[in-house]
Motif scaffolding. Structure first.
Motif, PDB file in Angstrom:
ATOM      1  N   TYR A  46       0.073  43.340 -11.396  1.00 33.22           N
ATOM      2  CA  TYR A  46      -0.982  44.324 -11.598  1.00 33.22           C
ATOM      3  C   TYR A  46      -1.477  44.868 -10.267  1.00 33.22           C
ATOM      4  O   TYR A  46      -1.693  46.072 -10.111  1.00 33.22           O
ATOM      5  CB  TYR A  46      -2.125  43.680 -12.375  1.00 33.22           C
ATOM      6  N   PRO A  51       1.197  47.804 -13.999  1.00 34.58           N
ATOM      7  CA  PRO A  51       0.452  47.172 -15.098  1.00 34.58           C
ATOM      8  C   PRO A  51       1.300  46.940 -16.344  1.00 34.58           C
ATOM      9  O   PRO A  51       1.067  45.990 -17.083  1.00 34.58           O
ATOM     10  CB  PRO A  51      -0.674  48.173 -15.379  1.00 34.58           C
ATOM     11  N   ALA A  54       3.033  43.760 -15.831  1.00 30.73           N
ATOM     12  CA  ALA A  54       2.073  42.663 -15.956  1.00 30.73           C
ATOM     13  C   ALA A  54       1.821  42.336 -17.423  1.00 30.73           C
ATOM     14  O   ALA A  54       1.795  41.170 -17.823  1.00 30.73           O
ATOM     15  CB  ALA A  54       0.773  43.027 -15.257  1.00 30.73           C
ATOM     16  N   GLN A 119     -10.300  49.936  -8.339  1.00 31.68           N
ATOM     17  CA  GLN A 119      -9.538  50.591  -9.399  1.00 31.68           C
ATOM     18  C   GLN A 119      -8.978  51.926  -8.929  1.00 31.68           C
ATOM     19  O   GLN A 119      -7.849  52.291  -9.233  1.00 31.68           O
ATOM     20  CB  GLN A 119     -10.426  50.796 -10.617  1.00 31.68           C
ATOM     21  N   THR A 123      -4.889  52.920  -8.676  1.00 32.39           N
ATOM     22  CA  THR A 123      -4.216  54.023  -9.362  1.00 32.39           C
ATOM     23  C   THR A 123      -3.416  54.895  -8.407  1.00 32.39           C
ATOM     24  O   THR A 123      -2.668  55.757  -8.853  1.00 32.39           O
ATOM     25  CB  THR A 123      -5.241  54.899 -10.097  1.00 32.39           C
ATOM     26  N   LEU A 126       0.502  53.814  -8.646  1.00 32.89           N
ATOM     27  CA  LEU A 126       0.813  53.329  -9.986  1.00 32.89           C
ATOM     28  C   LEU A 126       2.187  53.824 -10.424  1.00 32.89           C
ATOM     29  O   LEU A 126       2.534  54.983 -10.213  1.00 32.89           O
ATOM     30  CB  LEU A 126      -0.255  53.854 -10.946  1.00 32.89           C
ATOM     31  N   ASP A 128       3.651  54.023 -13.926  1.00 33.02           N
ATOM     32  CA  ASP A 128       3.162  53.735 -15.268  1.00 33.02           C
ATOM     33  C   ASP A 128       4.305  53.609 -16.260  1.00 33.02           C
ATOM     34  O   ASP A 128       5.472  53.822 -15.941  1.00 33.02           O
ATOM     35  CB  ASP A 128       2.142  54.792 -15.715  1.00 33.02           C
TER      36      ASP A 128
END
Lengths: 174, 102
Positions: A46, A51, A54, A119, A123, A126, A128
């Motif tokens: 993470y 994520p 994770a 946070q 990002t 990231l 995704d």
């Protein structure tokens, strides 16, 4: 607390828990530490900006594979080995270690959720799930098919080997 | 650029892999050998995810997913074999599997 510090902390938790897995005597305690190790690695994922990986780590590794281990340990009827080689600890001491390590991970998670600055930083880099999915069903489609064949082979082999040997089973003593 | 340097990610992966390898070659209980194999596969996953996040590519996560399915199949077959072994030898000691010795 910066991202690097959290990463080092989660990595330390993972290394400690893995050491306890490798050096452990009692099977169930080692499985507890293995869960903590996998969760710590998930926190590392993470923090590295993955994520989706994770989540997969928590769901598949810590959820499914570890449950498989626990069921197998129940089927093994291990009391012979365990009584011989392990001192039977009846107190609450044996789960203090995993709980402490898991609380460390929980504290990191809470501090990430509370801190909007971290946070925002997370990002930035990231990768995704959308990109992963596009690649999985584009250039890597053949690899996905091969993985599905591998899982099917695992299913059939698991059924074949775990089947009880009896008069009704063909194939004999294998 | 990520906040975590790739060197440190690779170092963590190496340490985890070494711990798992030591477990595989030093334990006698077959169940612990399987758990150490899990740790080793996990370490490889850490390396892949770290590399993928440094170069901002999704390929690392795809390799991780493939490793995950490999680990699932390996654990299923390994535990089934261990069940068979426990049934025949009443023990999980890997030294019992020495019938092929000449």
């Amino acid at each position: 607390m910066t991202i690097e510090l959290m990463f080092y902390l989660a990595g330390t938790v993972a290394v400690l828990a893995s050491l306890k897995v490798v050096t452990g005597k009692n099977t169930i305690h080692a499985l507890l530490y293995l869960v903590v190790s996998l969760l710590a690695v998930a926190v590392c994922f993470y923090l590295m900006g993955a994520p989706f990986a994770a989540g997969l780590e928590v769901i598949v590794y810590a959820g499914a594979i570890l449950v498989l281990f626990v069921f197998a340990v129940m089927l093994f009827n291990l009391n012979h080995d365990e009584v011989l080689f392990t001192r039977q600890s009846q107190g609450l001491g044996f789960w203090a270690g995993p709980v402490a390590l898991a609380m460390c991970l929980l504290a990191m998670l809470v501090s990430i959720i509370q801190n909007a600055d971290i946070q925002d930083k997370l990002t930035v880099n990231l990768v995704d799930a959308k990109q992963v999915g596009i690649l999985l069903y584009g250039p890597y489609l053949l690899a996905v098919e091969i993985a599905s064949f591998l899982l099917l082979a695992g299913l059939i082999a698991g059924y074949h080997y775990a089947r009880p040997e009896g008069p009704g089973s063909h194939g004999g003593r294998s | 650029m990520t906040a975590i340097p790739l060197n440190h990610v690779l170092m963590l992966a190496c340490i985890l892999f070494a711990i798992g390898f030591i477990g595989v070659i030093s334990r006698k209980n077959t169940l612990f050998i399987l758990m150490s194999l899990e740790i080793m596969l996990n370490a490889v996953g850490v390396a892949f995810i770290g590399a993928g996040s440094v170069w901002q590519q999704a390929d690392g996560q795809i390799m991780f997913i493939l490793i995950l399915s490999l680990a699932a199949a390996e654990v299923a077959i390994g535990l089934a074999l261990l069940l068979r072994m426990q049934r025949r030898y009443q023990s999980l000691d890997i030294d019992k599997l020495s019938e092929l010795r000449g």
